[in-house]
Design an enzyme around this catalytic site. Structure first.
Site, PDB file in Angstrom:
ATOM      1  CG  ASP A   1      -5.452 -25.200 -47.686  1.00 26.65           C
ATOM      2  OD1 ASP A   1      -4.583 -24.582 -47.929  1.00 26.65           O
ATOM      3  OD2 ASP A   1      -6.261 -25.255 -46.667  1.00 26.65           O
TER       4      ASP A   1
ATOM      5  CE1 TYR B   1      -8.014 -22.609 -38.893  1.00 30.07           C
ATOM      6  CE2 TYR B   1      -6.048 -21.701 -40.329  1.00 30.07           C
ATOM      7  CZ  TYR B   1      -7.138 -21.569 -39.492  1.00 30.07           C
ATOM      8  OH  TYR B   1      -7.474 -19.933 -39.450  1.00 30.07           O
TER       9      TYR B   1
ATOM     10  CE  LYS C   1       0.026 -19.566 -43.171  1.00 31.45           C
ATOM     11  NZ  LYS C   1      -0.977 -20.451 -43.302  1.00 31.45           N
TER      12      LYS C   1
END
Ligand SMILES: *Cc1c(COP(=O)(O)O)cnc(C)c1O
Length: 424
Positions: A236, A141, A264
């Site tokens: 990522d 994702y 995050k």
């Protein structure tokens, strides 16, 4: 019904009663939890329940909820103003900490979300190489961009492309989706498309189809292939940055990408994203170059201050070894408990990330993950929730431990897991 009154109230205002789909708990057939407050390891619900939190802001809160030093840094910044829309020195202070931890990053740009960081990374890669095709991996994702939603993971993907309404086949023309951990497919694709591929993007440790680590030398081989073909490698590390290790997954696997996306953890619990990498690539960003990215809230001062404090705290307490050992204990013991009761279970783990897959076979890519018994997971989720442990509400999300956990918590958790398996 009364028990669900917060959900009913929210449903009046939001599609599905939520502002991000996974929060609806649809994949586990449960009403969503409404959080009143959270502290350390623990979530307190609006209904008065108390849970060990294994979601931890989807990995963002590596120090647990309400870390004092992070909070005080955020408050201090807030006293000086919440937003300037101009430069402030807290931006370079956070960047300096990130660049010290990630040798592959020479320059970076802060964004407001991970999605936005990935969007900018892809645009940079296409501009730098002057090519349009992107390779991504099934089950990874990278945010909710149109062209990256194909086989995205997070339980929404079914391998049929596209996986979101409003995304048309033509938009996915330039995206090639390959199975995770499959070098043969990568080589085959490069052999056919070599001159069109701008970049390969990957979660170096996948965390959005549950946790799946890369097989030995997969990442390094990927890097070699990209180099040979003149394609950029994008990691990522929005989950794994400052989680897999202080220097992310790239430090563990000693494979360094051209571009890295972060998010995050680096915001200390506040909205953030970042794209960083080699100077010559980042220099293409406006105003130095002609690749456009801008943002009213980009490098938000409170996120910057909280992020710096979080990184300082990680450096100070260095919780990585302890978190890994606690995760190992939870994983190994749970596996033993399950096998004693002949319940098929795989527990994948990497650093402080782990996933309980109700599966007879090893899980190493999206297809093998999809073979898991989601009904069993839903049952496990419901029983654990009753015992006061909140797993992510989907088989295809990672559990995250935080530094707020200690060995006493691990023992309590394992005893609850043991009780729950008696009822499976
Ligand atoms: C969370 C996540 C994103 C998206 O970040 P947002 O801040 O939610 O937009 C992208 N990639 C990975 C690997 C993620 O886990």
């Amino acid at each position: 019904m009364k028990k669900n009154r917060y959900y009913l109230f929210s449903k009046k205002y939001f599609p599905g009663g939520v502002n991000s789909p996974v929060r609806a708990f649809k994949a586990v057939n449960q009403p969503p939890v409404f959080v009143k407050k959270a502290l350390g390891t623990t979530l307190y619900s609006q209904n008065g329940e108390k849970y060990y939190d294994f979601i931890n802001g989807w990995g963002a809160l590596i120090l647990g909820h309400g870390n004092k030093r992070v909070n005080s840094s955020a408050f201090k910044q807030l006293k000086n103003g919440s937003l300037f829309g101009l430069n402030s020195i807290v931006e370079a202070e956070l960047a300096d900490r990130i660049i010290s931890a990630f040798p592959s990053i020479e320059l970076l740009r802060f964004t407001v979300s991970g999605t936005e960081a990935v969007m900018t990374a892809i645009r940079l890669a296409k501009a730098f190489r002057g090519k349009r095709k992107i390779i991504k991996f099934e089950g990874c994702y990278h945010g909710h961009l149109d062209y990256l939603l194909s086989a995205a993971g997070s339980g929404l993907a079914t391998c049929s492309i596209p996986t979101s309404g409003g995304v048309f086949k033509e938009q996915l023309k330039d995206i090639i989706v390959l199975p995770f951990n499959d070098l043969k497919e990568v080589k085959k694709t490069f052999a056919g498309q070599k001159n069109n591929i701008a970049a390969v993007i990957i979660e170096p440790i996948a965390g959005n189809m549950g946790v799946i680590a890369p097989q030995k030398s997969f990442l390094q081989e990927l890097k070699n292939i990209c180099e040979k073909a003149g394609a950029l490698l994008i990691f990522d590390e929005i989950i794994t940055g400052f989680r897999a290790s202080f220097g992310g997954a790239q430090a563990i696997y000693k494979t360094f990408p051209d571009l890295t996306c972060l998010g995050k953890i680096i915001g200390g619990g506040f909205p953030i994203g970042a794209v960083g990498g080699r100077k010559e690539i980042l220099k293409l960003l406006a105003p130095e170059g002609d690749v456009y990215h801008a943002g009213t809230f980009a490098a938000h001062p409170v996120s910057m201050a909280a992020g710096s404090a979080a990184i300082d705290e990680l450096k100070r307490i260095n919780p990585y070894k302890r978190m890994k050992e606690m995760t190992g204990q939870i994983a190994d013991e749970t596996k033993k408990i399950a096998s004693k009761r002949q319940i098929p279970l795989q527990v994948n783990r990497s650093s402080s990330m782990f996933t309980f897959y109700f599966n007879n076979n090893e899980v190493y890519d999206f297809k093998s993950a999809k073979n898991s018994d989601v009904n069993k997971y839903a049952k496990f989720f419901a029983l654990l929730k009753r015992e006061g442990i909140l797993l992510p509400p989907s088989q295809f999300e990672s559990c995250f431990l935080s530094a707020a956990y200690d060995w006493r918590d691990v023992e309590k958790i394992l005893s609850k897991i043991n009780d729950v398996f008696k009822k499976m």
